[in-house]
Scaffold this motif. Structure first.
Motif, PDB file in Angstrom:
ATOM      1  N   GLN A 165      10.436   2.122   1.810  1.00 46.39           N
ATOM      2  CA  GLN A 165       9.672   0.956   2.257  1.00 46.39           C
ATOM      3  C   GLN A 165      10.391   0.202   3.367  1.00 46.39           C
ATOM      4  O   GLN A 165       9.744  -0.409   4.212  1.00 46.39           O
ATOM      5  N   MET A 166      11.717   0.268   3.364  1.00 51.26           N
ATOM      6  CA  MET A 166      12.430  -0.399   4.458  1.00 51.26           C
ATOM      7  C   MET A 166      12.070   0.269   5.784  1.00 51.26           C
ATOM      8  O   MET A 166      11.922  -0.398   6.808  1.00 51.26           O
ATOM      9  N   ASN A 167      11.913   1.592   5.748  1.00 56.39           N
ATOM     10  CA  ASN A 167      11.504   2.276   6.975  1.00 56.39           C
ATOM     11  C   ASN A 167      10.072   1.920   7.371  1.00 56.39           C
ATOM     12  O   ASN A 167       9.771   1.786   8.555  1.00 56.39           O
ATOM     13  N   GLU A 168       9.203   1.748   6.378  1.00 51.65           N
ATOM     14  CA  GLU A 168       7.829   1.329   6.710  1.00 51.65           C
ATOM     15  C   GLU A 168       7.865  -0.039   7.372  1.00 51.65           C
ATOM     16  O   GLU A 168       7.172  -0.301   8.349  1.00 51.65           O
ATOM     17  N   HIS A 169       8.687  -0.896   6.821  1.00 48.04           N
ATOM     18  CA  HIS A 169       8.859  -2.224   7.417  1.00 48.04           C
ATOM     19  C   HIS A 169       9.374  -2.092   8.854  1.00 48.04           C
ATOM     20  O   HIS A 169       8.839  -2.685   9.792  1.00 48.04           O
ATOM     21  N   ASP A 170      10.427  -1.305   9.021  1.00 44.91           N
ATOM     22  CA  ASP A 170      11.017  -1.161  10.361  1.00 44.91           C
ATOM     23  C   ASP A 170       9.991  -0.589  11.348  1.00 44.91           C
ATOM     24  O   ASP A 170       9.966  -0.971  12.519  1.00 44.91           O
ATOM     25  N   SER A 171       9.143   0.316  10.835  1.00 46.50           N
ATOM     26  CA  SER A 171       8.126   0.899  11.721  1.00 46.50           C
ATOM     27  C   SER A 171       7.101  -0.142  12.157  1.00 46.50           C
ATOM     28  O   SER A 171       6.631  -0.116  13.297  1.00 46.50           O
ATOM     29  N   GLU A 172       6.760  -1.051  11.245  1.00 45.49           N
ATOM     30  CA  GLU A 172       5.835  -2.119  11.641  1.00 45.49           C
ATOM     31  C   GLU A 172       6.455  -2.977  12.746  1.00 45.49           C
ATOM     32  O   GLU A 172       5.753  -3.475  13.626  1.00 45.49           O
ATOM     33  N   ARG A 173       7.761  -3.130  12.676  1.00 46.71           N
ATOM     34  CA  ARG A 173       8.445  -3.925  13.711  1.00 46.71           C
ATOM     35  C   ARG A 173       8.541  -3.136  15.018  1.00 46.71           C
ATOM     36  O   ARG A 173       8.426  -3.694  16.092  1.00 46.71           O
ATOM     37  N   ALA A 195       6.379  -0.999  15.989  1.00 52.57           N
ATOM     38  CA  ALA A 195       5.025  -1.052  16.534  1.00 52.57           C
ATOM     39  C   ALA A 195       4.782  -2.409  17.187  1.00 52.57           C
ATOM     40  O   ALA A 195       4.232  -2.496  18.299  1.00 52.57           O
ATOM     41  N   GLY A 196       5.211  -3.480  16.509  1.00 54.24           N
ATOM     42  CA  GLY A 196       5.009  -4.830  17.046  1.00 54.24           C
ATOM     43  C   GLY A 196       5.735  -4.996  18.379  1.00 54.24           C
ATOM     44  O   GLY A 196       5.203  -5.574  19.340  1.00 54.24           O
ATOM     45  N   MET A 197       6.944  -4.456  18.435  1.00 55.99           N
ATOM     46  CA  MET A 197       7.730  -4.577  19.655  1.00 55.99           C
ATOM     47  C   MET A 197       7.081  -3.785  20.799  1.00 55.99           C
ATOM     48  O   MET A 197       6.973  -4.277  21.929  1.00 55.99           O
ATOM     49  N   GLY A 208       3.308  -3.854  25.832  1.00 56.86           N
ATOM     50  CA  GLY A 208       2.101  -3.349  26.485  1.00 56.86           C
ATOM     51  C   GLY A 208       1.692  -1.952  26.054  1.00 56.86           C
ATOM     52  O   GLY A 208       0.745  -1.395  26.586  1.00 56.86           O
ATOM     53  N   TYR A 209       2.399  -1.362  25.085  1.00 53.84           N
ATOM     54  CA  TYR A 209       1.988  -0.049  24.574  1.00 53.84           C
ATOM     55  C   TYR A 209       0.860  -0.227  23.576  1.00 53.84           C
ATOM     56  O   TYR A 209       0.785  -1.255  22.899  1.00 53.84           O
ATOM     57  N   SER A 210       0.004   0.794  23.449  1.00 48.52           N
ATOM     58  CA  SER A 210      -0.972   0.762  22.363  1.00 48.52           C
ATOM     59  C   SER A 210      -0.793   2.026  21.522  1.00 48.52           C
ATOM     60  O   SER A 210      -0.311   3.055  22.013  1.00 48.52           O
ATOM     61  N   ALA A 211      -1.196   1.932  20.252  1.00 44.40           N
ATOM     62  CA  ALA A 211      -0.981   3.043  19.319  1.00 44.40           C
ATOM     63  C   ALA A 211      -2.020   4.125  19.525  1.00 44.40           C
ATOM     64  O   ALA A 211      -3.160   3.831  19.871  1.00 44.40           O
ATOM     65  N   THR A 212      -1.617   5.375  19.343  1.00 42.97           N
ATOM     66  CA  THR A 212      -2.596   6.471  19.293  1.00 42.97           C
ATOM     67  C   THR A 212      -2.303   7.316  18.067  1.00 42.97           C
ATOM     68  O   THR A 212      -1.160   7.462  17.642  1.00 42.97           O
ATOM     69  N   GLU A 213      -3.391   7.847  17.486  1.00 39.56           N
ATOM     70  CA  GLU A 213      -3.251   8.721  16.313  1.00 39.56           C
ATOM     71  C   GLU A 213      -2.939  10.155  16.752  1.00 39.56           C
ATOM     72  O   GLU A 213      -2.601  10.991  15.932  1.00 39.56           O
ATOM     73  N   VAL A 214      -3.119  10.437  18.052  1.00 37.18           N
ATOM     74  CA  VAL A 214      -3.023  11.815  18.542  1.00 37.18           C
ATOM     75  C   VAL A 214      -1.692  11.999  19.281  1.00 37.18           C
ATOM     76  O   VAL A 214      -1.504  11.486  20.378  1.00 37.18           O
ATOM     77  N   GLN A 215      -0.816  12.759  18.669  1.00 32.41           N
ATOM     78  CA  GLN A 215       0.520  12.933  19.243  1.00 32.41           C
ATOM     79  C   GLN A 215       0.456  13.549  20.649  1.00 32.41           C
ATOM     80  O   GLN A 215       1.222  13.171  21.524  1.00 32.41           O
ATOM     81  N   LEU A 260      12.109  -8.985  14.649  1.00 32.88           N
ATOM     82  CA  LEU A 260      11.187  -8.529  15.707  1.00 32.88           C
ATOM     83  C   LEU A 260       9.741  -8.835  15.310  1.00 32.88           C
ATOM     84  O   LEU A 260       9.451  -9.021  14.133  1.00 32.88           O
ATOM     85  N   PRO A 261       8.824  -8.855  16.283  1.00 20.65           N
ATOM     86  CA  PRO A 261       7.424  -9.082  15.923  1.00 20.65           C
ATOM     87  C   PRO A 261       6.894  -7.902  15.105  1.00 20.65           C
ATOM     88  O   PRO A 261       7.362  -6.780  15.277  1.00 20.65           O
TER      89      PRO A 261
END
Ligand code: 5AD
Ligand code: SF4
Length: 441
Positions: free
Chosen positions: A12-20, A22-24, A29-36, A133-134
């Motif tokens: 879960q700490m990694n899930e948390h870090d990943s949310e950060r 993503a926020g950063m 100015g990046y946006s998320a994509t589901e397609v690698q 981080l955001p």
């Protein structure tokens, strides 16, 4: 607009870090994509807790290499515990990786992306809390709160102290402020995260703080209806923390208390700093303060030197305690750990597997029995969405951290009363209780 694809492994700490992360990235100015295949930045947040975690990740990395061969301007980034644990070799073994960083270095990713750097960079010294981080959160009504990083324990099997470093607590006031901010954004449930949450605050200066004080301060924040935390260490599970569950309305009736082994000699070899009796004594304390508390745990089988008699000690403890659930693991030697160097008394793989099966059966029997106490009761459920198996039903979690699948009409984020009609070792089933809903106001 540049796009990123992020894959998260581990805890879960990694899930948390990943949310950060993503926020950063979104603030850059990046946006998320589901397609690698469409991403400009392919990012992995890695884990190294067991060998299976390593090999799963290396397979994913192979796919990123193929994408990079086709589109050489793609940036491949690797963060987290695996990156930290192979920091000396990462660029020689995986020359297509552009940037690598440890868990305390997430913010450096932004620096790298902004710098037009043409050479690969690695960042591995702890510099800051990712919690500062955001965040870009998955669910608006639930949030992780990182209360500390690192771990001062020396559990002989565990890679975490070497990947996440010494324990550092985040300042008390900053955390309470964060909880207030989250509540203002509509968060109802927070999960406090740390490698050893209940040793929180001992390193703070000029004033030491206690974990139980933090629980009370967050409980007092208006709008926070549920508090959870993971993971505490049995050695630091003192009366004040246990009592907090009895007196703080928001603190949930669930404690995840990692056991690892029920055998005192094995616990000693693991350097857990408690024995079987002390663990049972903590369980007794929990049961006397909060009789109905759900108790879950982590257990490792096949630690070097574990005899049949040692394993039976684990089985008998599991039967004696009656856990509501357990994560069970086969011992996996990790590089750089004390137990990873042991060559004597190794448990053969087939013995490990057979013990694991017996343990899982015992855990399930206990959990199944324990779950029956909810049948006929009306429990509060925080709605998370629709059921994974039946789109006509809803899914949520009770305060005891049981997944509840139920019929009714409610939106994600609502807390609703559900009458429980059936229970398996893993999940509860029920119906939303309109009578109780009326009484809820
Ligand atoms: N092998 C097997 N299980 C492990 N864990 C940690 N390190 C190892 C290892 N080397 C388990 C512990 C811990 C959980 C997160 O993972 O049970 O509590
Ligand atoms: Fe989490 Fe441990 Fe895996 Fe790191 S190694 S991601 S701390 S489980």
């Amino acid at each position: 607009m540049a796009r990123y694809h992020l894959t998260t492994f581990g805890c879960q700490m990694n899930e948390h870090d990943s949310e950060r992360m993503a926020g950063m990235l979104e603030s850059l100015g990046y946006s998320a994509t589901e397609v690698q295949d469409e991403a400009d930045l392919i990012l992995f947040n890695t884990c190294s807790i067991r060998e299976t975690a390593d090999s799963r990740f290396v397979a994913h990395l192979g796919h990123a290499r193929r994408i990079k061969r086709e589109r050489s301007d793609v940036i491949v980034g690797v963060g987290g515990c695996w990156a930290q644990s192979v920091k000396d070799e990462v660029f020689t073994q995986f020359p297509f990786v552009d940037v690598a960083f440890g868990p305390g270095q997430v913010h450096r990713l932004a620096e790298f992306l902004a710098s037009d750097s043409l050479t690969a960079q690695g960042y591995f010294e702890f510099e800051g809390f990712t919690g500062d981080l955001p965040a870009s959160r998955n669910r608006p009504f639930q949030a992780w709160m990182q209360i500390s990083v690192g771990c001062n324990c020396r559990c002989s099997y565990c890679i975490v102290p070497s990947t996440r470093g010494r324990e550092v607590s985040r300042p008390f006031e900053a955390l309470v402020e964060e909880a207030r901010g989250l509540a203002a954004e509509g968060v109802r449930e927070v999960t406090l995260l740390g490698q050893n949450v209940n040793s929180y605050g001992r390193d703070l200066r000029p004033e030491r703080r206690e974990f139980s004080e933090l629980l009370a301060a967050i409980d007092a924040v208006d709008g926070i209806d549920r508090i959870r935390y993971t993971s505490p260490h049995p050695k630091d599970m003192r009366e004040d923390v246990v009592r907090a569950h009895a007196v703080l309305p928001a603190l949930c009736e669930h404690i995840h208390l990692p056991l690892q082994s029920g055998s005192t000699p094995i616990l000693r070899a693991m350097r857990r700093t408690y024995d079987r009796e002390r663990y049972l004594d903590r369980v007794q304390l929990i049961r006397s303060e909060i009789p109905d508390c759900a108790l879950t745990t982590d257990i490792i089988v096949g630690f070097p030197g574990e005899t049949e008699a040692d394993f039976e000690q684990t089985l008998s403890l599991v039967e004696e305690v009656g856990f509501d659930g357990a994560f069970t693991f086969i011992f996996s030697p990790r590089r750089g750990t004390e137990a990873g160097e042991i060559t004597q008394g190794l448990v053969p793989h087939e013995v490990k597997v057979a013990r694991m099966e017996r343990l899982v059966a015992a855990v399930q029997r206990g959990a199944q029995k324990r779950a029956q106490r909810f049948v006929g009761r009306t429990v509060e459920v925080l709605v998370e969405g629709t059921s994974r198996t039946d789109p006509d039903r809803l899914r949520g979690r009770s305060r005891h951290n049981k997944v509840v699948n139920f019929s009714g009409i409610a939106a994600p984020g609502m807390i609703v009363p559900v009458e429980i009609t059936g229970a398996t070792s893993q999940t509860l089933i029920g119906e939303m209780s309109l009578l109780a809903l009326a009484a809820f106001g």
